[in-house]
Write a protein that holds these residues in place. Structure first.
Motif, PDB file in Angstrom:
ATOM      1  N   TRP A  52       0.833  -1.210   0.000  1.00 38.03           N
ATOM      2  CA  TRP A  52       0.000   0.000   0.000  1.00 38.03           C
ATOM      3  C   TRP A  52       0.861   1.252   0.000  1.00 38.03           C
ATOM      4  O   TRP A  52       0.634   2.180  -0.790  1.00 38.03           O
ATOM      5  CB  TRP A  52      -0.913  -0.002   1.219  1.00 38.03           C
ATOM      6  CG  TRP A  52      -1.984   1.043   1.198  1.00 38.03           C
ATOM      7  CD1 TRP A  52      -3.253   0.906   0.723  1.00 38.03           C
ATOM      8  CD2 TRP A  52      -1.883   2.396   1.694  1.00 38.03           C
ATOM      9  NE1 TRP A  52      -3.952   2.080   0.874  1.00 38.03           N
ATOM     10  CE2 TRP A  52      -3.145   3.012   1.469  1.00 38.03           C
ATOM     11  CE3 TRP A  52      -0.864   3.126   2.294  1.00 38.03           C
ATOM     12  CZ2 TRP A  52      -3.391   4.333   1.835  1.00 38.03           C
ATOM     13  CZ3 TRP A  52      -1.105   4.454   2.651  1.00 38.03           C
ATOM     14  CH2 TRP A  52      -2.358   5.043   2.425  1.00 38.03           C
ATOM     15  N   TRP A  53       1.848   1.306   0.873  1.00 41.35           N
ATOM     16  CA  TRP A  53       2.676   2.506   0.956  1.00 41.35           C
ATOM     17  C   TRP A  53       3.529   2.691  -0.293  1.00 41.35           C
ATOM     18  O   TRP A  53       3.732   3.813  -0.753  1.00 41.35           O
ATOM     19  CB  TRP A  53       3.548   2.463   2.216  1.00 41.35           C
ATOM     20  CG  TRP A  53       2.758   2.741   3.454  1.00 41.35           C
ATOM     21  CD1 TRP A  53       2.072   1.838   4.213  1.00 41.35           C
ATOM     22  CD2 TRP A  53       2.538   4.020   4.058  1.00 41.35           C
ATOM     23  NE1 TRP A  53       1.438   2.473   5.259  1.00 41.35           N
ATOM     24  CE2 TRP A  53       1.709   3.803   5.191  1.00 41.35           C
ATOM     25  CE3 TRP A  53       2.965   5.300   3.764  1.00 41.35           C
ATOM     26  CZ2 TRP A  53       1.303   4.841   6.021  1.00 41.35           C
ATOM     27  CZ3 TRP A  53       2.563   6.342   4.592  1.00 41.35           C
ATOM     28  CH2 TRP A  53       1.747   6.108   5.703  1.00 41.35           C
ATOM     29  N   ARG A  54       4.019   1.592  -0.861  1.00 43.03           N
ATOM     30  CA  ARG A  54       4.779   1.712  -2.100  1.00 43.03           C
ATOM     31  C   ARG A  54       3.914   2.319  -3.195  1.00 43.03           C
ATOM     32  O   ARG A  54       4.359   3.200  -3.942  1.00 43.03           O
ATOM     33  CB  ARG A  54       5.301   0.339  -2.531  1.00 43.03           C
ATOM     34  CG  ARG A  54       6.106   0.366  -3.830  1.00 43.03           C
ATOM     35  CD  ARG A  54       6.844  -0.940  -4.064  1.00 43.03           C
ATOM     36  NE  ARG A  54       5.944  -2.082  -4.145  1.00 43.03           N
ATOM     37  CZ  ARG A  54       5.893  -3.063  -3.247  1.00 43.03           C
ATOM     38  NH1 ARG A  54       6.686  -3.037  -2.184  1.00 43.03           N
ATOM     39  NH2 ARG A  54       5.058  -4.077  -3.392  1.00 43.03           N
ATOM     40  N   ALA A  55       2.674   1.855  -3.299  1.00 42.22           N
ATOM     41  CA  ALA A  55       1.781   2.350  -4.345  1.00 42.22           C
ATOM     42  C   ALA A  55       1.457   3.830  -4.151  1.00 42.22           C
ATOM     43  O   ALA A  55       1.560   4.622  -5.090  1.00 42.22           O
ATOM     44  CB  ALA A  55       0.490   1.522  -4.356  1.00 42.22           C
ATOM     45  N   VAL A  56       1.052   4.204  -2.944  1.00 40.26           N
ATOM     46  CA  VAL A  56       0.638   5.587  -2.705  1.00 40.26           C
ATOM     47  C   VAL A  56       1.825   6.534  -2.802  1.00 40.26           C
ATOM     48  O   VAL A  56       1.707   7.651  -3.336  1.00 40.26           O
ATOM     49  CB  VAL A  56      -0.066   5.713  -1.342  1.00 40.26           C
ATOM     50  CG1 VAL A  56      -0.396   7.165  -1.038  1.00 40.26           C
ATOM     51  CG2 VAL A  56      -1.352   4.879  -1.335  1.00 40.26           C
ATOM     52  N   LEU A  57       2.990   6.122  -2.343  1.00 41.25           N
ATOM     53  CA  LEU A  57       4.159   6.987  -2.407  1.00 41.25           C
ATOM     54  C   LEU A  57       4.722   7.086  -3.820  1.00 41.25           C
ATOM     55  O   LEU A  57       5.477   8.015  -4.119  1.00 41.25           O
ATOM     56  CB  LEU A  57       5.239   6.501  -1.435  1.00 41.25           C
ATOM     57  CG  LEU A  57       4.958   6.791   0.040  1.00 41.25           C
ATOM     58  CD1 LEU A  57       5.976   6.092   0.932  1.00 41.25           C
ATOM     59  CD2 LEU A  57       4.967   8.302   0.306  1.00 41.25           C
ATOM     60  N   THR A  58       4.374   6.160  -4.689  1.00 42.16           N
ATOM     61  CA  THR A  58       4.740   6.307  -6.098  1.00 42.16           C
ATOM     62  C   THR A  58       3.755   7.232  -6.789  1.00 42.16           C
ATOM     63  O   THR A  58       4.121   8.011  -7.675  1.00 42.16           O
ATOM     64  CB  THR A  58       4.781   4.946  -6.810  1.00 42.16           C
ATOM     65  OG1 THR A  58       5.690   4.078  -6.127  1.00 42.16           O
ATOM     66  CG2 THR A  58       5.266   5.092  -8.245  1.00 42.16           C
ATOM     67  N   TYR A  59       2.498   7.164  -6.365  1.00 41.84           N
ATOM     68  CA  TYR A  59       1.490   8.099  -6.886  1.00 41.84           C
ATOM     69  C   TYR A  59       1.898   9.529  -6.564  1.00 41.84           C
ATOM     70  O   TYR A  59       1.737  10.441  -7.379  1.00 41.84           O
ATOM     71  CB  TYR A  59       0.145   7.773  -6.237  1.00 41.84           C
ATOM     72  CG  TYR A  59      -1.075   8.205  -7.013  1.00 41.84           C
ATOM     73  CD1 TYR A  59      -1.496   9.520  -7.002  1.00 41.84           C
ATOM     74  CD2 TYR A  59      -1.822   7.286  -7.745  1.00 41.84           C
ATOM     75  CE1 TYR A  59      -2.617   9.924  -7.691  1.00 41.84           C
ATOM     76  CE2 TYR A  59      -2.955   7.669  -8.437  1.00 41.84           C
ATOM     77  CZ  TYR A  59      -3.349   8.981  -8.406  1.00 41.84           C
ATOM     78  OH  TYR A  59      -4.467   9.385  -9.092  1.00 41.84           O
ATOM     79  N   ASN A  60       2.435   9.730  -5.378  1.00 37.09           N
ATOM     80  CA  ASN A  60       2.883  11.055  -4.944  1.00 37.09           C
ATOM     81  C   ASN A  60       3.997  10.868  -3.925  1.00 37.09           C
ATOM     82  O   ASN A  60       3.770  10.283  -2.868  1.00 37.09           O
ATOM     83  CB  ASN A  60       1.721  11.820  -4.325  1.00 37.09           C
ATOM     84  CG  ASN A  60       2.093  13.226  -3.902  1.00 37.09           C
ATOM     85  OD1 ASN A  60       3.128  13.450  -3.291  1.00 37.09           O
ATOM     86  ND2 ASN A  60       1.231  14.167  -4.198  1.00 37.09           N
ATOM     87  N   GLN A  61       5.183  11.350  -4.242  1.00 43.85           N
ATOM     88  CA  GLN A  61       6.348  11.125  -3.387  1.00 43.85           C
ATOM     89  C   GLN A  61       6.361  12.083  -2.202  1.00 43.85           C
ATOM     90  O   GLN A  61       7.201  12.977  -2.105  1.00 43.85           O
ATOM     91  CB  GLN A  61       7.633  11.288  -4.202  1.00 43.85           C
ATOM     92  CG  GLN A  61       7.843  10.182  -5.207  1.00 43.85           C
ATOM     93  CD  GLN A  61       9.160  10.360  -5.934  1.00 43.85           C
ATOM     94  OE1 GLN A  61       9.582  11.465  -6.242  1.00 43.85           O
ATOM     95  NE2 GLN A  61       9.819   9.255  -6.228  1.00 43.85           N
ATOM     96  N   SER A  62       5.435  11.880  -1.294  1.00 43.15           N
ATOM     97  CA  SER A  62       5.361  12.735  -0.111  1.00 43.15           C
ATOM     98  C   SER A  62       4.738  11.927   1.017  1.00 43.15           C
ATOM     99  O   SER A  62       3.623  11.421   0.885  1.00 43.15           O
ATOM    100  CB  SER A  62       4.514  13.978  -0.397  1.00 43.15           C
ATOM    101  OG  SER A  62       4.100  14.590   0.807  1.00 43.15           O
ATOM    102  N   ASN A  63       5.464  11.796   2.125  1.00 42.14           N
ATOM    103  CA  ASN A  63       4.901  11.104   3.276  1.00 42.14           C
ATOM    104  C   ASN A  63       3.669  11.817   3.804  1.00 42.14           C
ATOM    105  O   ASN A  63       2.714  11.182   4.273  1.00 42.14           O
ATOM    106  CB  ASN A  63       5.948  10.972   4.384  1.00 42.14           C
ATOM    107  CG  ASN A  63       6.988   9.907   4.099  1.00 42.14           C
ATOM    108  OD1 ASN A  63       6.738   8.968   3.337  1.00 42.14           O
ATOM    109  ND2 ASN A  63       8.162  10.042   4.694  1.00 42.14           N
ATOM    110  N   GLU A  64       3.672  13.158   3.740  1.00 46.23           N
ATOM    111  CA  GLU A  64       2.508  13.916   4.191  1.00 46.23           C
ATOM    112  C   GLU A  64       1.292  13.583   3.336  1.00 46.23           C
ATOM    113  O   GLU A  64       0.178  13.429   3.842  1.00 46.23           O
ATOM    114  CB  GLU A  64       2.814  15.414   4.133  1.00 46.23           C
ATOM    115  CG  GLU A  64       1.682  16.314   4.610  1.00 46.23           C
ATOM    116  CD  GLU A  64       1.428  16.199   6.103  1.00 46.23           C
ATOM    117  OE1 GLU A  64       0.354  16.630   6.546  1.00 46.23           O
ATOM    118  OE2 GLU A  64       2.297  15.674   6.825  1.00 46.23           O
ATOM    119  N   TYR A  65       1.505  13.478   2.039  1.00 52.80           N
ATOM    120  CA  TYR A  65       0.418  13.091   1.129  1.00 52.80           C
ATOM    121  C   TYR A  65      -0.103  11.703   1.490  1.00 52.80           C
ATOM    122  O   TYR A  65      -1.311  11.483   1.609  1.00 52.80           O
ATOM    123  CB  TYR A  65       0.925  13.105  -0.314  1.00 52.80           C
ATOM    124  CG  TYR A  65      -0.081  12.586  -1.317  1.00 52.80           C
ATOM    125  CD1 TYR A  65      -1.004  13.438  -1.896  1.00 52.80           C
ATOM    126  CD2 TYR A  65      -0.110  11.240  -1.682  1.00 52.80           C
ATOM    127  CE1 TYR A  65      -1.940  12.971  -2.815  1.00 52.80           C
ATOM    128  CE2 TYR A  65      -1.034  10.765  -2.588  1.00 52.80           C
ATOM    129  CZ  TYR A  65      -1.938  11.631  -3.157  1.00 52.80           C
ATOM    130  OH  TYR A  65      -2.862  11.167  -4.057  1.00 52.80           O
TER     131      TYR A  65
END
Length: 276
Positions: A242-255
């Protein structure tokens, strides 16, 4: 994950096209109460909307509040029970409880159901799409946009030109303006805010009508986001995926934390509504 899913640049800020007169662009965190200028850092792989401060038209206070969840990358993602066969009835119940438009919930639900068939190992939950859609465009309602019965937005959601202005990376046009109406610079498009090149590769048509996928249709946009997230993350029921996917969608931990917070709030409310 294939090698070409790796972001081609570190990040960029994508801003939605403001209505006249344009407010000044500046860095921020994200939407909190009133629309504060958010500058979410985005990978070239997807492209993300950043909502603009509009003093003349502040958004109405949300009926459903999403509380920030303090999570670290890798934590197990939130999930709701499977979308039931009565999609329309389910969407009405969940909409009343979460303030997500009924038609957008139908799009999220369709995308989950289609993904269960297309890619059962992905284990996508609709709440992940809702978490993304909340940050990207208020579920397709950015700047007063509404969603038609066929899922088409009442007006296109298109980002500002990525022309190298302060806070914005320069991305020359890749689609001759076909999707974003700009033949000089690329812009993010649709309710899930994809860059044209990414849309061209990953887009799917939700309806079996032979027509091309439309980023300004919430069904196509949600299904494309599901396709992209599954391709990047693999098993989205795991923290790593999940985190790999979302952080590739947008490279921001805050996002990613904002997406997680929305998904967790929607999952909690939807699970409360589920029959025991």
């Amino acid at each position: 994950m294939s090698a070409d899913l790796t972001p081609e640049a570190s990040s960029l800020a994508v801003l939605l096209e403001p209505e006249s007169p344009p407010p000044p662009r500046r860095r921020g965190l994200r939407v909190v109460g009133r629309l504060v200028l958010a500058a979410l850092m985005v990978s070239l792989a997807a492209g993300t909307v950043v909502l603009l401060d509009d003093e003349k038209q502040p958004p109405p206070a949300p009926r459903f509040a999403v509380e920030d969840v303090a999570v670290s990358p890798g934590e197990v993602p939130p999930a709701a029970g499977p979308v039931p066969p009565d999609l329309a009835g389910w969407a009405r119940r969940v909409s009343d409880a979460t303030d997500i438009p009924v038609r957008t919930l139908v799009a999220y639900g369709k995308a989950e159901a289609k993904t269960r068939t297309r890619d059962p190992g992905c284990n996508l939950s609709w709440v992940t799409l809702a978490g993304v859609g909340r940050v990207e465009s208020h579920h397709g309602r950015y700047s007063g946009t509404t969603i038609g019965e066929d899922g088409t937005l009442s007006k296109p959601i298109i980002g500002v030109p990525l022309d190298g202005s302060p806070g914005v990376q320069a991305i020359p046009d890749t689609d001759r303006g076909t999707l974003d109406g700009d033949a000089q610079w690329d812009r993010a498009v649709g309710s899930m805010q994809f860059l044209p090149a990414t849309w061209s590769r990953w887009s799917l048509r939700a309806a079996d009508d032979g027509r091309a996928p439309d980023p300004q249709n919430v069904d196509d946009s949600a299904l494309t986001a599901a396709n992209y997230l599954c391709a990047v993350g693999g098993d989205l029921s795991t923290g790593a995926g999940w985190w790999r996917a979302v952080l590739t969608y947008n490279q921001s931990n805050e996002y990613a934390r904002s997406v997680y917070s929305g998904a967790a709030a929607y999952a909690r409310k939807a699970n409360e509504l589920s029959p025991r």
